[in-house]
Motif scaffolding. Structure first.
Motif, PDB file in Angstrom:
ATOM      1  N   ILE A 190       0.842  -1.210   0.000  1.00  0.00           N
ATOM      2  CA  ILE A 190       0.000   0.000   0.000  1.00  0.00           C
ATOM      3  C   ILE A 190       0.874   1.255   0.000  1.00  0.00           C
ATOM      4  CG2 ILE A 190      -1.656   1.342   1.363  1.00  0.00           C
ATOM      5  CD1 ILE A 190      -2.842  -1.438   2.242  1.00  0.00           C
ATOM      6  N   VAL A 191       1.907   1.282   0.840  1.00  0.00           N
ATOM      7  CA  VAL A 191       2.803   2.448   0.875  1.00  0.00           C
ATOM      8  C   VAL A 191       3.535   2.590  -0.461  1.00  0.00           C
ATOM      9  CG1 VAL A 191       4.793   3.506   2.015  1.00  0.00           C
ATOM     10  CG2 VAL A 191       3.095   2.283   3.375  1.00  0.00           C
ATOM     11  N   SER A 192       3.972   1.469  -1.007  1.00  0.00           N
ATOM     12  CA  SER A 192       4.650   1.480  -2.306  1.00  0.00           C
ATOM     13  C   SER A 192       3.712   1.990  -3.409  1.00  0.00           C
ATOM     14  CB  SER A 192       5.142   0.055  -2.605  1.00  0.00           C
ATOM     15  OG  SER A 192       5.397  -0.138  -3.959  1.00  0.00           O
ATOM     16  N   PHE A 193       2.454   1.599  -3.331  1.00  0.00           N
ATOM     17  CA  PHE A 193       1.444   2.065  -4.293  1.00  0.00           C
ATOM     18  C   PHE A 193       1.289   3.592  -4.222  1.00  0.00           C
ATOM     19  CE2 PHE A 193      -3.039   3.278  -4.985  1.00  0.00           C
ATOM     20  CZ  PHE A 193      -3.194   2.900  -6.318  1.00  0.00           C
ATOM     21  N   SER A 244       4.960   9.611  -7.580  1.00  0.00           N
ATOM     22  CA  SER A 244       5.995   9.766  -8.611  1.00  0.00           C
ATOM     23  C   SER A 244       5.396  10.038  -9.987  1.00  0.00           C
ATOM     24  CB  SER A 244       6.896   8.524  -8.669  1.00  0.00           C
ATOM     25  OG  SER A 244       6.217   7.426  -9.224  1.00  0.00           O
ATOM     26  N   ASN A 245       4.140   9.661 -10.178  1.00  0.00           N
ATOM     27  CA  ASN A 245       3.483   9.964 -11.459  1.00  0.00           C
ATOM     28  C   ASN A 245       3.408  11.464 -11.710  1.00  0.00           C
ATOM     29  OD1 ASN A 245       3.081   7.325 -12.223  1.00  0.00           O
ATOM     30  ND2 ASN A 245       1.042   7.180 -11.324  1.00  0.00           N
ATOM     31  N   GLY A 246       3.423  12.236 -10.619  1.00  0.00           N
ATOM     32  CA  GLY A 246       3.355  13.682 -10.755  1.00  0.00           C
ATOM     33  C   GLY A 246       4.718  14.351 -10.782  1.00  0.00           C
ATOM     34  N   MET A 247       5.784  13.539 -10.826  1.00  0.00           N
ATOM     35  CA  MET A 247       7.146  14.087 -10.814  1.00  0.00           C
ATOM     36  C   MET A 247       7.830  13.777 -12.146  1.00  0.00           C
ATOM     37  SD  MET A 247       8.086  12.624  -6.996  1.00  0.00           S
ATOM     38  CE  MET A 247       9.815  13.106  -6.983  1.00  0.00           C
ATOM     39  N   THR A 248       8.656  14.674 -12.611  1.00  0.00           N
ATOM     40  CA  THR A 248       9.389  14.402 -13.851  1.00  0.00           C
ATOM     41  C   THR A 248      10.623  13.549 -13.571  1.00  0.00           C
ATOM     42  OG1 THR A 248      10.505  16.514 -13.566  1.00  0.00           O
ATOM     43  CG2 THR A 248       8.638  16.475 -15.076  1.00  0.00           C
ATOM     44  N   PRO A 259      13.075  11.731  -9.986  1.00  0.00           N
ATOM     45  CA  PRO A 259      13.251  11.636  -8.533  1.00  0.00           C
ATOM     46  C   PRO A 259      14.143  12.768  -8.023  1.00  0.00           C
ATOM     47  CG  PRO A 259      14.493   9.919  -9.648  1.00  0.00           C
ATOM     48  CD  PRO A 259      13.681  10.602 -10.697  1.00  0.00           C
ATOM     49  N   LEU A 260      14.193  12.935  -6.704  1.00  0.00           N
ATOM     50  CA  LEU A 260      14.910  14.070  -6.124  1.00  0.00           C
ATOM     51  C   LEU A 260      16.396  14.075  -6.460  1.00  0.00           C
ATOM     52  CD1 LEU A 260      13.281  14.216  -2.562  1.00  0.00           C
ATOM     53  CD2 LEU A 260      12.820  15.700  -4.531  1.00  0.00           C
ATOM     54  N   PHE A 261      17.027  12.897  -6.436  1.00  0.00           N
ATOM     55  CA  PHE A 261      18.488  12.852  -6.565  1.00  0.00           C
ATOM     56  C   PHE A 261      18.965  12.072  -7.785  1.00  0.00           C
ATOM     57  CE2 PHE A 261      17.482  13.025  -1.972  1.00  0.00           C
ATOM     58  CZ  PHE A 261      17.928  14.324  -1.735  1.00  0.00           C
ATOM     59  N   ASN A 262      18.109  11.960  -8.783  1.00  0.00           N
ATOM     60  CA  ASN A 262      18.498  11.197  -9.959  1.00  0.00           C
ATOM     61  C   ASN A 262      17.822  11.814 -11.178  1.00  0.00           C
ATOM     62  OD1 ASN A 262      19.387   9.210 -11.724  1.00  0.00           O
ATOM     63  ND2 ASN A 262      18.826   7.521 -10.369  1.00  0.00           N
ATOM     64  N   GLY A 263      18.399  11.581 -12.340  1.00  0.00           N
ATOM     65  CA  GLY A 263      17.859  12.178 -13.554  1.00  0.00           C
ATOM     66  C   GLY A 263      16.567  11.555 -14.027  1.00  0.00           C
ATOM     67  N   ARG A 264      16.338  10.288 -13.642  1.00  0.00           N
ATOM     68  CA  ARG A 264      15.120   9.615 -14.092  1.00  0.00           C
ATOM     69  C   ARG A 264      14.751   8.476 -13.153  1.00  0.00           C
ATOM     70  NH1 ARG A 264      15.895   4.679 -17.046  1.00  0.00           N
ATOM     71  NH2 ARG A 264      18.097   4.154 -17.280  1.00  0.00           N
ATOM     72  N   PHE A 265      13.509   8.029 -13.303  1.00  0.00           N
ATOM     73  CA  PHE A 265      13.070   6.840 -12.576  1.00  0.00           C
ATOM     74  C   PHE A 265      13.525   5.610 -13.346  1.00  0.00           C
ATOM     75  CE2 PHE A 265      10.031  10.027 -11.066  1.00  0.00           C
ATOM     76  CZ  PHE A 265      10.079   9.799  -9.692  1.00  0.00           C
ATOM     77  N   HIS A 266      14.210   4.700 -12.680  1.00  0.00           N
ATOM     78  CA  HIS A 266      14.708   3.494 -13.332  1.00  0.00           C
ATOM     79  C   HIS A 266      13.687   2.369 -13.241  1.00  0.00           C
ATOM     80  CE1 HIS A 266      19.004   4.688 -13.990  1.00  0.00           C
ATOM     81  NE2 HIS A 266      18.612   5.627 -13.153  1.00  0.00           N
ATOM     82  N   ALA A 323      10.886   1.482   0.528  1.00  0.00           N
ATOM     83  CA  ALA A 323      10.712   1.403  -0.924  1.00  0.00           C
ATOM     84  C   ALA A 323      10.303   2.758  -1.488  1.00  0.00           C
ATOM     85  CB  ALA A 323       9.675   0.343  -1.267  1.00  0.00           C
ATOM     86  N   ALA A 324       9.426   3.457  -0.766  1.00  0.00           N
ATOM     87  CA  ALA A 324       8.945   4.772  -1.215  1.00  0.00           C
ATOM     88  C   ALA A 324      10.098   5.781  -1.281  1.00  0.00           C
ATOM     89  CB  ALA A 324       7.856   5.274  -0.267  1.00  0.00           C
ATOM     90  N   ILE A 325      10.931   5.772  -0.254  1.00  0.00           N
ATOM     91  CA  ILE A 325      12.053   6.719  -0.190  1.00  0.00           C
ATOM     92  C   ILE A 325      13.052   6.471  -1.314  1.00  0.00           C
ATOM     93  CG2 ILE A 325      14.120   7.241   1.180  1.00  0.00           C
ATOM     94  CD1 ILE A 325      12.359   7.059   3.673  1.00  0.00           C
ATOM     95  N   LEU A 326      13.359   5.199  -1.567  1.00  0.00           N
ATOM     96  CA  LEU A 326      14.341   4.886  -2.607  1.00  0.00           C
ATOM     97  C   LEU A 326      13.799   5.248  -3.992  1.00  0.00           C
ATOM     98  CD1 LEU A 326      17.229   3.663  -2.541  1.00  0.00           C
ATOM     99  CD2 LEU A 326      16.219   1.533  -3.352  1.00  0.00           C
ATOM    100  N   TRP A 327      12.497   5.059  -4.168  1.00  0.00           N
ATOM    101  CA  TRP A 327      11.876   5.357  -5.460  1.00  0.00           C
ATOM    102  C   TRP A 327      11.781   6.868  -5.687  1.00  0.00           C
ATOM    103  CZ3 TRP A 327      11.392   3.446  -9.951  1.00  0.00           C
ATOM    104  CH2 TRP A 327      10.394   3.863 -10.842  1.00  0.00           C
TER     105      TRP A 327
END
Lengths: 161, 143
Positions: free
Chosen positions: A63-66, A72-76, A78-85, B20-24
């Motif tokens: 649930i938290v992961s969901f 993240s769908n609303g982000m271009t 992640p905070l410390f990376n160029g893209r979501f892998h 998991a949320a933080i890493l993502w």
């Protein structure tokens, strides 16, 4: 905002995530192989000996992961990376099913999946090293099996830093 | 229901989900442990964050045991015990490594992250490895 893999934000995030992960594994006692095996032992439901704990662990985690995925769908990026892998693989294919079958057998034999296997280093129970060495060897061998099973090159293995 | 503890289980699950949320959201990486360690040896990708994650995971599990020793089934003094003799554990460990490598994920990568992303691929993997693990436990009578 740095996107370097060596930036402090990137590494602090990895440490924080790993720390929460390890604490969660301990608090939920998923580090105890017998507790996991007692969940997998669904034959014991009738006799009252079944331990449903694992479902109470993975349910809230999903649930938290969901929710995080939703954010993240609303982000271009992640905070410390160029893209979501995201994973390179999307097909439901033979390696996926074969891999899941083999892992299922190993997990059912031991009650240990990769997270707890590594977290258990904190406690060094007897024979852990045997399991870990075999797991690392199996994982390494699996990369070659996967290469043979899939025509496509594995991006993950060749992706430049 | 032997040793069933829903409250610590749920709190632990929330912590794992938060990890998991933080890493993502922070690093754009999937908190799948088999993927994190599996690519340390074979990848030209950065390994530093992977090692950082794993070391923190080990340290926090140990710290958790120091701070909350009462959560362990057998009391404070007892570390978790592995089930089976060395040969059995070697086979189990080998299959776990091989399977998660070929299938590209384990309980955390396919389970927590993949299902959280509503990935059909992960759902298939999770259904298969849970079912096979349950059948294996039934077949071996190890519990």
């Amino acid at each position: 905002m740095s996107t370097s893999y060596r930036s402090s934000g990137y590494l602090v995030t990895a440490a924080l995530s790993g720390g929460l992960f390890g604490l969660g594994l301990y608090v939920s006692q998923m580090t105890d192989p017998m507790k996991v095996l007692r969940f997998l032992d669904v034959g014991a439901i009738a006799s009252g000996g079944w331990d449903p704990s694992l479902a109470f662990v993975i349910g809230p985690a999903i649930i938290v992961s969901f929710i995080a995925n939703h954010v993240s769908n609303g982000m271009t990026a992640p905070l410390f990376n160029g893209r979501f892998h995201l994973p390179d693989f999307t097909a439901i294919d033979a390696p996926l099913v074969l891999g899941a079958v083999l892992f299922g057998i190993g997990w059912g034999m031991s009650g240990i999946c990769p997270g707890p296997a590594i977290a258990l280093i904190a406690f060094l129970p007897e024979n852990l090293l045997v399991f870990l060495v075999a797991m690392f060897a199996g994982s390494f061998a699996g990369t070659f099996v996967l290469k043979r099973m899939t025509r496509r090159p594995r991006h993950r293995l060749t992706e430049p830093v | 229901m032997e040793s069933f503890a829903p409250v610590p289980a749920t709190i632990g699950g929330l912590l794992i989900g938060l990890a998991a949320a933080i890493l993502w959201l922070g690093n754009g990486r999937i908190a799948g442990v088999s993927g994190i360690f599996g690519r340390i040896l074979v990848s030209v990708e950065p390994v530093r964050w992977r090692i950082t994650f794993l070391v923190a995971m080990i340290a926090a599990a140990g710290l958790g045991a120091l701070v909350f020793p009462g959560l362990m089934a057998d009391g404070a003094a007892a570390a978790p015990k592995l089930i089976g003799d060395p040969l059995w554990l070697a086979v189990a460990g080998g299959l776990t490594g091989l399977g998660t490598s070929i299938g590209n994920g384990c309980t955390s990568g396919h389970g927590v992250c993949g299902l959280g992303r509503l990935s059909l691929r992960s759902a298939v993997a999770v259904a298969v490895f849970f079912l096979v693990a349950m059948l294996t436990v039934a077949a071996t009578g190890i519990v």
